[in-house]
Scaffold this motif. Structure first.
Motif, PDB file in Angstrom:
ATOM      1  N   PHE A 126      -6.935  -0.967  -2.980  1.00 30.72           N
ATOM      2  CA  PHE A 126      -5.856  -1.572  -2.200  1.00 30.72           C
ATOM      3  C   PHE A 126      -4.931  -2.422  -3.077  1.00 30.72           C
ATOM      4  N   ARG A 127      -5.499  -3.124  -4.042  1.00 31.32           N
ATOM      5  CA  ARG A 127      -4.662  -3.903  -4.947  1.00 31.32           C
ATOM      6  C   ARG A 127      -3.716  -2.985  -5.727  1.00 31.32           C
ATOM      7  N   ALA A 128      -4.225  -1.843  -6.165  1.00 32.31           N
ATOM      8  CA  ALA A 128      -3.386  -0.889  -6.903  1.00 32.31           C
ATOM      9  C   ALA A 128      -2.279  -0.331  -6.012  1.00 32.31           C
ATOM     10  N   GLN A 129      -2.620  -0.083  -4.731  1.00 28.54           N
ATOM     11  CA  GLN A 129      -1.637   0.441  -3.772  1.00 28.54           C
ATOM     12  C   GLN A 129      -0.710  -0.644  -3.231  1.00 28.54           C
ATOM     13  N   LYS A 130      -1.189  -1.908  -3.340  1.00 31.90           N
ATOM     14  CA  LYS A 130      -0.528  -3.081  -2.765  1.00 31.90           C
ATOM     15  C   LYS A 130      -0.569  -3.090  -1.243  1.00 31.90           C
ATOM     16  N   ARG A 131      -1.477  -2.329  -0.659  1.00 30.84           N
ATOM     17  CA  ARG A 131      -1.615  -2.305   0.791  1.00 30.84           C
ATOM     18  C   ARG A 131      -2.971  -1.699   1.138  1.00 30.84           C
ATOM     19  N   GLY A 169      -8.989 -14.933   2.690  1.00 26.29           N
ATOM     20  CA  GLY A 169      -8.383 -16.161   2.208  1.00 26.29           C
ATOM     21  C   GLY A 169      -7.766 -15.995   0.833  1.00 26.29           C
ATOM     22  N   GLU A 170      -8.416 -15.256  -0.038  1.00 26.90           N
ATOM     23  CA  GLU A 170      -7.889 -14.998  -1.369  1.00 26.90           C
ATOM     24  C   GLU A 170      -6.584 -14.214  -1.315  1.00 26.90           C
ATOM     25  N   LEU A 171      -6.547 -13.181  -0.492  1.00 28.28           N
ATOM     26  CA  LEU A 171      -5.380 -12.308  -0.438  1.00 28.28           C
ATOM     27  C   LEU A 171      -4.185 -12.985   0.233  1.00 28.28           C
ATOM     28  N   LEU A 172      -4.449 -13.961   1.089  1.00 34.06           N
ATOM     29  CA  LEU A 172      -3.351 -14.674   1.739  1.00 34.06           C
ATOM     30  C   LEU A 172      -2.447 -15.361   0.728  1.00 34.06           C
ATOM     31  N   GLY A 173      -3.009 -15.717  -0.415  1.00 32.51           N
ATOM     32  CA  GLY A 173      -2.230 -16.434  -1.405  1.00 32.51           C
ATOM     33  C   GLY A 173      -1.586 -15.561  -2.451  1.00 32.51           C
ATOM     34  N   GLU A 174      -1.656 -14.247  -2.290  1.00 33.82           N
ATOM     35  CA  GLU A 174      -1.118 -13.336  -3.302  1.00 33.82           C
ATOM     36  C   GLU A 174       0.118 -12.626  -2.760  1.00 33.82           C
ATOM     37  N   PRO A 175       1.282 -12.941  -3.272  1.00 39.64           N
ATOM     38  CA  PRO A 175       2.523 -12.298  -2.799  1.00 39.64           C
ATOM     39  C   PRO A 175       2.579 -10.833  -3.192  1.00 39.64           C
TER      40      PRO A 175
END
Length: 251
Positions: A126-131, A169-175
């Motif tokens: 998901f990080r690689a896809q950004k979604r 919580g971690e992902l909430l802070g990553e634009p």
């Protein structure tokens, strides 16, 4: 077309979730240890939903390297994975200190290390896809420490619930990332994991009914859901405060 990857899809809630999501129009990447059952499920789904695409692979979630390899292979098959349901788990166990460390260790390893491997592999994609949409199947037993055969199982499901919340919580802070995390806490739903339990369980529902509630929470991308809502939403609140001598009667 949305693609959902489901682990532990050869039976029980995993298999029924595959049927229901296919009926809702989703393509499926299904994995489990028992490939013969996966093949039968694939045939069944395609007969009922001929427009769907269903790919299957063998996977033992206690094999860390295999988890990453299978998830990446599915992503290559479809070009993307929109959702991963971390469903595979083990429900055996024994009261702690009664000579069955082997059973409790197997449950802990599968439900903790196996769930962590699946979650790492999914979130990496998901990080690689950004979604993406990460779904972790916990349990209402995660609400409190539970006695008897459920002690270790409940503890592992508490790990799964907190793992999901921490990642959210971690992902909430990553634009730049559009990744949802859902933690699902099913109540008593009849499945292969508990079909040998002879003692009547309170509020038990059949697999189709229970899985329908799980599927609805997943499709709504709820961050946290106790399902079916009745009685488990109010029951969960009560479980946080009831004395242990009362909570133990639920097992």
């Amino acid at each position: 077309m949305s693609v959902t990857l489901i682990t532990g899809a050869s039976s029980g809630i995993g298999a029924e979730l595959a049927r229901q999501l296919a009926a809702a129009g989703e393509d499926l990447a299904l994995c489990a240890r028992r490939t013969d059952r996966l093949d039968d499920l694939r045939t069944e789904i395609l007969a009922a939903q001929p427009g769907r695409r269903v790919e299957v692979r063998a996977l033992d979630v206690t094999d860390d390297a295999a988890v990453f390899a299978v998830f990446r292979a599915f992503a290559a098959d479809f070009g993307t994975i929109d959702r991963v349901v971390v469903n595979a788990g083990l429900g055996k166990g024994a009261p702690v200190g009664t000579g069955r460390f082997d059973a409790n260790r197997a449950t802990a390893y599968t439900n903790v290390i196996g769930a962590l491997a699946q979650t790492e592999a999914a979130t990496e994609l998901f990080r690689a896809q950004k979604r993406g949409h990460l779904v972790l199947i916990s349990s209402m037993s995660a609400m409190r420490g539970m006695p008897k055969k459920v002690t270790v199982y409940a503890a592992t499901k508490a790990f799964v619930a907190h793992l999901g919340e921490g990642i959210r919580g971690e992902l909430l802070g990553e634009p730049g990332l559009d990744i949802d995390v859902s933690v699902i806490l099913p109540g008593y739903i009849r499945s292969e994991m508990n079909d040998k339990v002879k003692k009547p369980m309170p509020f038990m529902v059949d697999t189709v009914t229970g899985t329908r509630a799980i599927a609805a929470a997943i499709q709504a991308r709820k961050p946290y859901a106790r399902v079916p809502a009745w009685p488990w939403r109010p029951m969960g609140t009560a479980m946080r405060h009831l004395p242990l001598k009362v909570v133990r009667r639920l097992t």
